[in-house]
Design an enzyme around this catalytic site. Sequence first.
Site, PDB file in Angstrom:
ATOM      1  N   CYS A 115     -16.799  65.896 -10.260  1.00 55.34           N
ATOM      2  CA  CYS A 115     -16.528  67.317 -10.161  1.00 55.34           C
ATOM      3  C   CYS A 115     -17.364  68.113 -11.142  1.00 55.34           C
ATOM      4  CB  CYS A 115     -15.073  67.566 -10.515  1.00 55.34           C
ATOM      5  SG  CYS A 115     -13.957  66.350  -9.869  1.00 55.34           S
ATOM      6  N   ARG A 150     -21.559  69.847  -7.153  1.00 56.64           N
ATOM      7  CA  ARG A 150     -20.928  68.607  -7.602  1.00 56.64           C
ATOM      8  C   ARG A 150     -19.679  68.260  -6.807  1.00 56.64           C
ATOM      9  NH1 ARG A 150     -21.220  66.670 -12.750  1.00 56.64           N
ATOM     10  NH2 ARG A 150     -23.168  67.187 -13.715  1.00 56.64           N
ATOM     11  N   TRP A 194     -14.332  67.044  -6.270  1.00 55.45           N
ATOM     12  CA  TRP A 194     -14.741  66.134  -5.195  1.00 55.45           C
ATOM     13  C   TRP A 194     -13.731  64.999  -5.240  1.00 55.45           C
ATOM     14  CZ3 TRP A 194     -16.612  61.022  -4.781  1.00 55.45           C
ATOM     15  CH2 TRP A 194     -17.248  60.709  -3.579  1.00 55.45           C
ATOM     16  N   ASN A 248     -13.592  65.433 -15.070  1.00 54.62           N
ATOM     17  CA  ASN A 248     -14.576  64.840 -14.163  1.00 54.62           C
ATOM     18  C   ASN A 248     -14.655  63.367 -14.517  1.00 54.62           C
ATOM     19  OD1 ASN A 248     -16.807  64.115 -12.645  1.00 54.62           O
ATOM     20  ND2 ASN A 248     -18.270  64.956 -14.107  1.00 54.62           N
ATOM     21  N   GLY A 249     -14.466  62.492 -13.522  1.00 57.63           N
ATOM     22  CA  GLY A 249     -14.518  61.059 -13.798  1.00 57.63           C
ATOM     23  C   GLY A 249     -13.326  60.363 -13.187  1.00 57.63           C
ATOM     24  N   GLU A 269     -35.243  57.275   5.325  1.00 55.64           N
ATOM     25  CA  GLU A 269     -34.979  58.609   4.782  1.00 55.64           C
ATOM     26  C   GLU A 269     -34.646  59.590   5.924  1.00 55.64           C
ATOM     27  OE1 GLU A 269     -34.216  59.829   2.092  1.00 55.64           O
ATOM     28  OE2 GLU A 269     -34.725  61.946   2.155  1.00 55.64           O
ATOM     29  N   LYS A 329     -31.140  61.593   6.293  1.00 59.74           N
ATOM     30  CA  LYS A 329     -31.068  63.064   6.376  1.00 59.74           C
ATOM     31  C   LYS A 329     -30.237  63.465   7.593  1.00 59.74           C
ATOM     32  CE  LYS A 329     -32.003  64.022   3.232  1.00 59.74           C
ATOM     33  NZ  LYS A 329     -32.627  63.472   2.051  1.00 59.74           N
ATOM     34  N   GLU A 351     -26.411  62.668   7.011  1.00 56.41           N
ATOM     35  CA  GLU A 351     -25.652  63.482   6.064  1.00 56.41           C
ATOM     36  C   GLU A 351     -25.548  64.941   6.483  1.00 56.41           C
ATOM     37  OE1 GLU A 351     -29.078  63.646   2.546  1.00 56.41           O
ATOM     38  OE2 GLU A 351     -26.981  63.718   1.981  1.00 56.41           O
ATOM     39  N   HIS A 408     -34.703  41.546  16.556  1.00 56.49           N
ATOM     40  CA  HIS A 408     -33.771  40.611  15.925  1.00 56.49           C
ATOM     41  C   HIS A 408     -32.329  41.127  15.956  1.00 56.49           C
ATOM     42  CE1 HIS A 408     -37.190  38.266  14.734  1.00 56.49           C
ATOM     43  NE2 HIS A 408     -37.746  39.352  14.220  1.00 56.49           N
ATOM     44  N   LYS A 442     -23.708  66.911  -4.720  1.00 57.64           N
ATOM     45  CA  LYS A 442     -25.110  66.826  -5.111  1.00 57.64           C
ATOM     46  C   LYS A 442     -25.337  65.774  -6.187  1.00 57.64           C
ATOM     47  CE  LYS A 442     -29.383  68.199  -5.143  1.00 57.64           C
ATOM     48  NZ  LYS A 442     -30.164  67.592  -4.054  1.00 57.64           N
TER      49      LYS A 442
HETATM   50  O1  M6R Z   1     -29.662  62.734  -8.252  1.00 55.82           O
HETATM   51  P1  M6R Z   1     -30.108  61.452  -7.664  1.00 55.82           P
HETATM   52  O2  M6R Z   1     -31.508  61.465  -7.163  1.00 55.82           O
HETATM   53  O3  M6R Z   1     -29.874  60.271  -8.587  1.00 55.82           O
HETATM   54  O4  M6R Z   1     -29.153  61.220  -6.414  1.00 55.82           O
HETATM   55  C1  M6R Z   1     -29.196  60.050  -5.656  1.00 55.82           C
HETATM   56  C2  M6R Z   1     -28.487  60.216  -4.346  1.00 55.82           C
HETATM   57  O5  M6R Z   1     -27.140  60.509  -4.556  1.00 55.82           O
HETATM   58  C3  M6R Z   1     -29.107  61.303  -3.469  1.00 55.82           C
HETATM   59  O6  M6R Z   1     -30.445  61.081  -3.234  1.00 55.82           O
HETATM   60  C4  M6R Z   1     -28.358  61.383  -2.116  1.00 55.82           C
HETATM   61  O7  M6R Z   1     -28.600  60.227  -1.379  1.00 55.82           O
HETATM   62  C5  M6R Z   1     -28.782  62.636  -1.340  1.00 55.82           C
HETATM   63  N1  M6R Z   1     -27.625  63.312  -0.821  1.00 55.82           N
HETATM   64  C6  M6R Z   1     -29.664  62.341  -0.181  1.00 55.82           C
HETATM   65  O8  M6R Z   1     -30.074  63.482   0.486  1.00 55.82           O
END
Ligand code: M6R
Length: 606
Positions: free
Chosen positions: A3, A28, A75, A99-100, A479, A483, A486, A502, A601
């Site tokens: 959070c 966050r 979160w 947070n934690g 990647e 994208k 998510e 396979h 994020k």
């Molecule tokens: O801040 P970071 O680059 O360490 O974050 C890693 C991942 O959490 C981050 O790349 C996540 O996969 C993104 N939402 C992807 O778009």
Amino acid sequence: IMCGIIGIASNKPVSINIINSLKKLEYRGYDSAGLATLNNNFIDEKKCSGRVVELEKILFKSPSNGNIGIGHVRWATHGVPNIINAHPHSSEEVSVVHNGIIENSDELKKDLEGQGFKFKSQTDTEVITVLVTKLLQNSKPLESVFKTLKKLKGSFALGIIFRNYSDIIIGARRGSPLAVGYSNEENYLGSDSYALKSMTNKISYLDDGELCVLTKNNVEFYDVNKKKINKKIYTVSDDENISDKGDYKNFMSKEIFEQSETIKKCLSEYTDSLKKDINIYNFPIEPKKINKIILIGCGTAYHSCLVAKYWLEELTTIDAEIDIASEFRYRNLKFNSNNLYIFVSQSGETADTAAALDICKKNNVKTCSIVNVVESTIARNSDWVLPIHAGPEIGVASTKAFLGQLIVLYILALKLSTIRGDTDKKIYSINLNNLKKLPEAIKNTFKLESEIQLIAKEFLDAKGSMFLGRGNSFPIALEGALKLKELSYLHAEGYPAGEMKHGPLALIEEGLPVIVIAPKDKYYEKTLSNTQEVIARGGKIFFITDNNKRLLSTNIRFRLKVPHVDNLLSPLLLTIPLQLLAYHVALLKNCDIDKPRNLAKSVTVE
Ligand code: M6R
């Protein structure tokens, strides 16, 4: 709970500034929000489920006037995201934001319930509120917090206010980041410096085990043994193109279209056009002595590590390994002081990556971090930092940070190749020269957007989708799939094209959208054969290439042509259509682009 936390001690009402900071912290977590201020010896708590704007509406109807307060965006991990579980968690005496994760909360709760204490929420955090409240009966705030912390297992950053001590906020850190900001007649607590930036650029960071006591005029720090300590004050950088969407609908589209500029900026930081060289010095290990490079990250950052493995293998004689941070941290690894451990992270706060870095430090090996946030925990804890200079990335889906990570990793591989004598001078200067063409090529790739909008429509009713690539396009397939998942909540699989037969080929049925990423590299013909295998089973192909030659097969539904650059650099360009595709599918599905469901994020829990 992963959070965002804010705390403000001031000489004027703080709720508006708390709300503004919480908006910044929403990256966050954004499933509920809350704040508490102290008003005439009364804890005025306000909470909502959903976004900070909801909290703002509540405040509008019923303002909070206290000069000291704490706020939180959540979160959820322990307990559903509703008002009761939202933070702060308050008793009559104290109010806590956290947070934690408190790992022994069940045990503590049982014990406290046995002593007659009552709990309102399903969260782990409430045990902190109850413990501090209980201890306050016989001790002062600082002492009660110290005693409480001793009982907690897990990770946390905390902000606590006290009904009867109306001028202080106590902050504490173990595992989760916490910053302190300073201003005139006002001091702050925050999960990161970004949340405090509109109020101050003077920042200190708590280290694990430390605690701080804030008043409007003063901040005191204590170490784990309750000894008073001094902390360094940093002046954090002032990014021009900070959190403003400009004319864009959302941050993600801004961040995608900014990439030609962010790459240009990054190149200008790392390349010396006069000397025709790369400005990377002070390697933590003498480059010729590097035995192996181990690249570690999560999510998108992990994908950039994967691309870098291909580059290091292609350009240098160094062995390269990659690892997902959450796996790395629990494996039984053999550390070697001639290995360089590279941590890639946009935020620099990702808990798994930070923990993997700690393990390396404990094993006395050299570490490098490639980060966007240079003031972050990961940057501060590593031996060597290579910033990506992308500017703040606000959209939860990582876009410009990915390209930034790629370019820094490429530059690093290139520099290593020349200092070690793995590539000759001529090839080095050709490779360097190739970099110059990138910003323009990225700009030209944006022109594909209108075609991508058409393609996006074809994904709307799809059951799922596949993304295929070989060589350094394989990580780009991963990647692209990440994208799409998510942002649009559509099932997507990324695969090495050669691996389809396979197993995954069984997924192909009439009309299933399959994105094939096929630059004209040494894998091109092989990828074409794999494409035919998919076509033969009814897959609907979207072919992304830099090859000018059109394919004869009529079975390809769409062909997107990106500008041609050197094969080593094509991953950067091939990523862009996939970012745009995910973006447009999400837009058509009316998804929340900057804040996809269930995500955050900065992933500060493991
Ligand atoms: O801040 P970071 O680059 O360490 O974050 C890693 C991942 O959490 C981050 O790349 C996540 O996969 C993104 N939402 C992807 O778009």
